[in-house]
Design an enzyme around this catalytic site. Structure first.
Site, short mmCIF file in Angstrom:
data_model
loop_
_atom_site.label_atom_id
_atom_site.label_comp_id
_atom_site.label_asym_id
_atom_site.label_seq_id
_atom_site.Cartn_x
_atom_site.Cartn_y
_atom_site.Cartn_z
N SER A 108 0.85 -1.19 0.00
CA SER A 108 0.00 0.00 0.00
C SER A 108 0.90 1.25 0.00
O SER A 108 2.11 1.14 0.24
CB SER A 108 -0.88 -0.02 1.25
OG SER A 108 -1.75 1.07 1.30
N LYS A 109 0.35 2.38 -0.28
CA LYS A 109 1.11 3.63 -0.19
C LYS A 109 0.14 4.79 -0.12
O LYS A 109 -0.96 4.71 -0.68
CB LYS A 109 2.00 3.80 -1.41
CG LYS A 109 3.15 4.75 -1.21
CD LYS A 109 4.26 4.06 -0.47
CE LYS A 109 5.49 4.91 -0.33
NZ LYS A 109 6.66 4.06 -0.09
N GLY A 110 0.56 5.84 0.52
CA GLY A 110 -0.30 7.01 0.60
C GLY A 110 0.48 8.28 0.32
O GLY A 110 1.71 8.28 0.30
#
Ligand code: GLU
Length: 477
Positions: A108-110
């Site tokens: 995941s990444k934000g």
């Protein structure tokens, strides 16, 4: 920009091209290739915060690439250039990275479109808490589902705010502290997390130099001692990597590239001093007569090891054929585009790929998450017991020496070093070193044993995709 540079794929396309190159050499069940490649979801949020007398609107993202294992894991970046394509590329890299270093997470990444330098601390706290609230209410921050961490523009401070925001919203969650990693030690963090990514780069290079055949592939010889290093970006990762390599492995840091120019000194730069200068002056300009404005040219300067530790895409179709370093270690995510990768591969440059090279961060994040879930610091139970067992050995050696009349004496410093039981920091470093060695072995085996694999990146993708595929197959998907 020359004609070629216009054909550069986006960051996400670049990651997909590298993925495709690897899967073309694998035999995956029909359809699984697509399932692994695609990004499962990207949440975009726009929220307002009342600041400086008006409502300011911010745009943020949290992208989930693969949920073959949960929680999913990956940092949150604060930068003006953050966009959906970038977070999706970075989330995909997290999936492969976690698989390669065997941390039990999906990817995941934000990101938040913001220049953190434009806001003061109180303002940043309000913005961060509001962003965390938006993510947490959709389970995009959650100890069991999605565990963010620091990335460019964020650090311990932001993680502490996010963890506290989650805890306020989930007052009965006993595992609330495990909702983000990279927290400061006094707020549930772990020793050695701040240095972890740079430390991992050091361990990766140490492991690479343990294999003379691999070193020879990069047209180098010998050990790390005396190797000439250029580092691009003296942020958290570049700083720690350059510091450890120069202070502990005898490397000579001959070049440091920053936003406002670069320093080149064949005699070697003092990383600590340069870093202090950057902190008080905002850049490298004025540090010494070794300063020059053209950072791009320094990337192409002769050296043994080039460490891009800043942004994606810095080595691209526009400059790849002028890069002279025979060995590149990707401390940043995606610093070499797919096109540049091909040019460098054809030139015989060895690239230690991002998904391996910078995996130290998520590895130590994994230790922090486990620590939070077990509610006890590593080493607390066994340290003193270990010390008393070592004391028995030392006492016995001293007694033997005395009783036999031989008069042996222990080497200076041995007793202190041997007697000291491992604390949390020693255990974290040991776990990280072990992880980096193990992952390198897995990549290297594919690199050496398969005639159709000529580079470490493809080998890394093959190992990672194979593991993700095995996890999907086991689930019956
Ligand atoms: N942002 C770091 C990375 O790109 C760390 C991620 C984590 O610790 O979850 O690997």
């Amino acid at each position: 920009m020359d004609g070629n540079a216009l054909k550069e794929p986006s960051f996400r396309e670049s990651v997909d091209l590298m993925f495709n190159r690897a899967v073309s050499l694998m035999e995956l069940p029909p359809g699984l290739e697509d399932k692994i490649r695609v990004c499962n979801s990207t949440y975009t949020v726009r929220f307002g915060v009342k600041l400086r007398g008006e409502i300011k609107t911010f745009t943020g993202y949290r992208s989930v690439h693969s949920e073959h294992m949960e929680p999913v894991k990956g940092g949150i970046r604060y930068a003006l250039a953050v966009n959906q394509d970038e977070v999706e590329a970075l989330a995909a890299l997290m999936t492969y990275k976690c698989a390669l270093v065997e941390t039990p997470f999906g990817g995941s990444k934000g990101g938040l479109c913001i220049d953190p330098r434009e806001w003061d601390e109180d303002e940043l706290e309000r913005i961060t808490r509001r962003f965390a609230y938006e993510l947490a209410k959709r389970d995009l921050i959650d100890p069991a589902q999605n565990v963010p961490a620091p990335d460019m523009g964020t650090g311990e401070r932001e993680m502490a705010w996010m963890a506290d925001q989650y805890a306020r919203m989930n007052t009965t969650d006993i595992n609330a502290r495990a909702c983000v990693t990279g927290k400061p030690p006094h707020a549930g963090g772990i020793q050695g997390r701040v240095e972890a990514t740079g430390r991992g780069v050091q361990y990766a290079l140490q492991e690479f130099f343990r294999h003379p055949e691999d070193v020879a592939k990069a047209a180098l010889t010998g050990s790390l001692e005396g190797k000439r290093v250029i580092v691009q970006g003296l942020g958290n990762v570049g700083y720690h990597a350059a510091k450890f390599l120069s202070e502990e492995d005898g490397c000579k840091v001959i070049g440091i590239i920053e936003r406002d120019g670069a320093l080149v000194d064949e005699a070697g730069l003092d990383v600590e001093k340069v870093s202090q200068w950057i902190r008080s002056h905002g850049g490298v300009k004025g540090y010494s007569t070794h300063y020059g404005e053209d950072g791009g040219a320094v990337l192409e300067h002769e050296c043994d090891i080039l460490i891009p530790a800043a942004l994606e895409g810095v080595i691209n179709l526009g400059n790849a054929d002028r890069i002279k370093a025979p060995l590149i270690i990707e401390a940043a995510n995606g610093p070499v585009t797919a096109g540049a990768d091909e040019i460098l591969r054809n030139k015989g440059v060895v690239i230690i790929p991002d998904m391996y090279a910078n995996a130290g961060g998520v590895t130590v994040s994994y230790f922090e998450w486990v620590k939070n879930l077990s509610h006890i610091r590593f080493g607390r139970m066994q340290r003193r017991q270990e010390e008393s067992r070592h004391q028995l050995v030392v006492d016995e050696l001293e007694r033997l020496s005395k009783d036999s009349g031989i008069g042996w004496t222990l080497s200076p410093g041995f007793k202190e070093k041997y007697l000291r039981g491992a604390g949390e920091l020693e255990l974290v470093r040991s776990g990280l070193d072990d992880t980096m060695r193990g992952a390198y072995q897995a990549m290297r085996e594919v690199w050496h044993e398969r005639d159709d694999v000529s580079d470490l990146r493809t080998a890394a993708y093959i190992v990672a995709i194979d593991r993700v595929a095995a996890s999907y197959k086991a689930k019956g998907l």
